[in-house]
Design a protein around this motif. Structure first.
Motif, PDB file in Angstrom:
ATOM      1  N   CYS A  50       0.870  -1.178   0.000  1.00  0.00           N
ATOM      2  CA  CYS A  50       0.000   0.000   0.000  1.00  0.00           C
ATOM      3  C   CYS A  50       0.903   1.223   0.000  1.00  0.00           C
ATOM      4  CB  CYS A  50      -0.882   0.044   1.256  1.00  0.00           C
ATOM      5  SG  CYS A  50      -2.205  -1.160   1.287  1.00  0.00           S
ATOM      6  N   LEU A  51       0.722   2.102  -0.976  1.00  0.00           N
ATOM      7  CA  LEU A  51       1.540   3.310  -1.058  1.00  0.00           C
ATOM      8  C   LEU A  51       0.660   4.527  -1.271  1.00  0.00           C
ATOM      9  CD1 LEU A  51       4.536   2.181  -3.317  1.00  0.00           C
ATOM     10  CD2 LEU A  51       4.565   2.542  -0.845  1.00  0.00           C
ATOM     11  N   HIS A  52       0.962   5.607  -0.532  1.00  0.00           N
ATOM     12  CA  HIS A  52       0.262   6.867  -0.751  1.00  0.00           C
ATOM     13  C   HIS A  52       0.922   7.690  -1.855  1.00  0.00           C
ATOM     14  CE1 HIS A  52      -3.033   7.081   1.990  1.00  0.00           C
ATOM     15  NE2 HIS A  52      -2.301   6.800   3.041  1.00  0.00           N
ATOM     16  N   ASP A  53       2.219   7.506  -2.035  1.00  0.00           N
ATOM     17  CA  ASP A  53       2.968   8.298  -2.994  1.00  0.00           C
ATOM     18  C   ASP A  53       2.992   7.599  -4.353  1.00  0.00           C
ATOM     19  OD1 ASP A  53       4.737   9.810  -4.449  1.00  0.00           O
ATOM     20  OD2 ASP A  53       6.331   9.808  -2.945  1.00  0.00           O
ATOM     21  N   PRO A  54       2.216   8.075  -5.334  1.00  0.00           N
ATOM     22  CA  PRO A  54       2.210   7.423  -6.645  1.00  0.00           C
ATOM     23  C   PRO A  54       3.548   7.522  -7.360  1.00  0.00           C
ATOM     24  CG  PRO A  54       0.984   9.482  -6.734  1.00  0.00           C
ATOM     25  CD  PRO A  54       1.299   9.233  -5.290  1.00  0.00           C
ATOM     26  N   ASN A  55       4.331   8.560  -7.057  1.00  0.00           N
ATOM     27  CA  ASN A  55       5.636   8.696  -7.695  1.00  0.00           C
ATOM     28  C   ASN A  55       6.584   7.590  -7.248  1.00  0.00           C
ATOM     29  OD1 ASN A  55       5.091  11.060  -9.231  1.00  0.00           O
ATOM     30  ND2 ASN A  55       5.271  12.282  -7.373  1.00  0.00           N
ATOM     31  N   LEU A  56       6.488   7.207  -5.976  1.00  0.00           N
ATOM     32  CA  LEU A  56       7.295   6.101  -5.476  1.00  0.00           C
ATOM     33  C   LEU A  56       6.866   4.788  -6.151  1.00  0.00           C
ATOM     34  CD1 LEU A  56       9.558   6.156  -3.313  1.00  0.00           C
ATOM     35  CD2 LEU A  56       7.889   5.285  -1.678  1.00  0.00           C
ATOM     36  N   ALA A  57       5.569   4.630  -6.332  1.00  0.00           N
ATOM     37  CA  ALA A  57       5.057   3.433  -7.001  1.00  0.00           C
ATOM     38  C   ALA A  57       5.526   3.374  -8.451  1.00  0.00           C
ATOM     39  CB  ALA A  57       3.530   3.415  -6.937  1.00  0.00           C
ATOM     40  N   LEU A  58       5.466   4.497  -9.140  1.00  0.00           N
ATOM     41  CA  LEU A  58       5.902   4.546 -10.543  1.00  0.00           C
ATOM     42  C   LEU A  58       7.395   4.286 -10.666  1.00  0.00           C
ATOM     43  CD1 LEU A  58       3.842   7.634 -11.745  1.00  0.00           C
ATOM     44  CD2 LEU A  58       3.628   5.304 -12.638  1.00  0.00           C
ATOM     45  N   ARG A  59       8.144   4.701  -9.673  1.00  0.00           N
ATOM     46  CA  ARG A  59       9.604   4.567  -9.725  1.00  0.00           C
ATOM     47  C   ARG A  59      10.050   3.125  -9.503  1.00  0.00           C
ATOM     48  NH1 ARG A  59      14.062   3.380  -9.928  1.00  0.00           N
ATOM     49  NH2 ARG A  59      15.975   4.448  -9.240  1.00  0.00           N
ATOM     50  N   PHE A  60       9.391   2.395  -8.592  1.00  0.00           N
ATOM     51  CA  PHE A  60       9.926   1.102  -8.182  1.00  0.00           C
ATOM     52  C   PHE A  60       9.055  -0.108  -8.519  1.00  0.00           C
ATOM     53  CE2 PHE A  60      12.138   4.068  -5.344  1.00  0.00           C
ATOM     54  CZ  PHE A  60      13.446   3.619  -5.469  1.00  0.00           C
ATOM     55  N   CYS A  61       7.781   0.087  -8.801  1.00  0.00           N
ATOM     56  CA  CYS A  61       6.870  -1.064  -8.924  1.00  0.00           C
ATOM     57  C   CYS A  61       6.641  -1.476 -10.377  1.00  0.00           C
ATOM     58  CB  CYS A  61       5.546  -0.751  -8.243  1.00  0.00           C
ATOM     59  SG  CYS A  61       5.713  -0.554  -6.446  1.00  0.00           S
ATOM     60  N   ASP A  62       6.475  -2.788 -10.557  1.00  0.00           N
ATOM     61  CA  ASP A  62       6.224  -3.343 -11.878  1.00  0.00           C
ATOM     62  C   ASP A  62       4.760  -3.191 -12.276  1.00  0.00           C
ATOM     63  OD1 ASP A  62       8.939  -4.790 -12.160  1.00  0.00           O
ATOM     64  OD2 ASP A  62       8.163  -5.572 -10.270  1.00  0.00           O
ATOM     65  N   GLN A  63       3.884  -3.130 -11.283  1.00  0.00           N
ATOM     66  CA  GLN A  63       2.445  -3.071 -11.533  1.00  0.00           C
ATOM     67  C   GLN A  63       1.793  -2.151 -10.501  1.00  0.00           C
ATOM     68  OE1 GLN A  63      -0.492  -6.534 -12.662  1.00  0.00           O
ATOM     69  NE2 GLN A  63      -0.194  -6.631 -10.455  1.00  0.00           N
TER      70      GLN A  63
END
Length: 267
Positions: A198-211
């Motif tokens: 669960c992430l609040h920061d979409p930029n962190l998700a875009l930077r590190f996550c595959d999906q």
């Protein structure tokens, strides 16, 4: 078991009392990948995590490597799934090393102490997350960010197939946020496992996550793959949950591509 069906959430619905929070959510995770649940407060991210960890009654099924998680005992589930909630729940005084060693509980017998080898693995995990030498420090005296790092170390020593972490970055500074995400990405690349955050920061998700699984009002609005979806597709998806936002693409000093969510502000 094919990579595509490593983990599946099938038609998950749940709520509290008479209030329904999740509405028929289905998605899948591949092995060796990191996936983020993204959405505004109250969209159901934590509730979904609790369902997958079998800590909340729910409709639907969660299938990991062909096994229904709802049918496993507590100890069997702990051997397959690592679940780190927002708050640790630890209220008694314990040395940091003992907190990390809890990661071995599912494979230890009743009253059995961790071995010397397991203690060394726990110490090595603390070194990797930047807390080497903290073994005898009382856990309750740590900052909230340090507590999160201790639980990351505990997760690192657990030999589980599915990692579930609810806002692992919430109390961390910028440097440690990136450190913890890089460590989690490396962990999912090793062995047969997948990670869901669960992430609040979409930029962190875009930077590190595959999906990315975008949620709103207890529903799955979109499933994105930053390496595959176009900038326009992802921008339109983010607008469904955040409103007037745009996505920009940039490169760092090593010419690596990065995506950033930009919020439009009224003047």
């Amino acid at each position: 078991m094919s990579e595509k069906s490593f983990f599946r959430a099938e038609h998950i619905s749940a709520g509290y009392g008479k209030k329904t929070v999740l509405h028929d959510i289905s998605f899948s995770l591949k092995a060796h990948t990191l996936t983020a649940l993204v959405g505004a407060n109250g969209c159901g991210k934590t509730t979904l995590m609790k369902c997958i960890a079998n800590q909340l009654n729910h409709g639907g099924k969660c299938v990991l490597e062909g096994e229904f998680l709802e049918e496993l005992s507590v100890k069997e589930l702990a051997r397959k799934v690592s679940y780190i909630p927002q708050k640790s729940g630890i209220m008694i005084s314990l040395p940091v090393l003992d907190v990390v060693l809890m990661g071995f509980n599912p494979v230890l017998k009743l009253m059995q102490r961790p071995s010397k080898e397991q203690e060394e693995r726990a110490k090595d995990a603390l070194v990797q997350i930047g807390l080497g030498g903290y073994e005898n420090i009382e856990y309750l005296t740590l900052s909230e960010g340090q507590k999160q790092l201790v639980f990351l170390a505990r997760t690192m020593i657990e030999d589980t197939s599915l990692l579930l972490l609810d806002e692992p970055d919430s109390a961390l500074d910028l440097q440690n946020r990136h450190q913890i995400m890089k460590q989690l990405k490396e962990m999912t690349r090793e062995g047969e496992r997948a990670g869901l955050l669960c992430l609040h920061d979409p930029n962190l998700a875009l930077r590190f996550c595959d999906q990315l699984i975008l949620m709103k009002d207890g529903r799955c609005m979109e499933v994105l793959h930053p390496s595959e979806n176009s900038l326009e597709e992802m921008e339109q998806a983010f607008q469904k949950i955040y409103g007037d936002v745009s996505l920009a693409e940039c490169t760092d000093k090593k010419n690596r591509r990065h995506l950033t969510v930009l919020w439009e502000e009224s003047v």
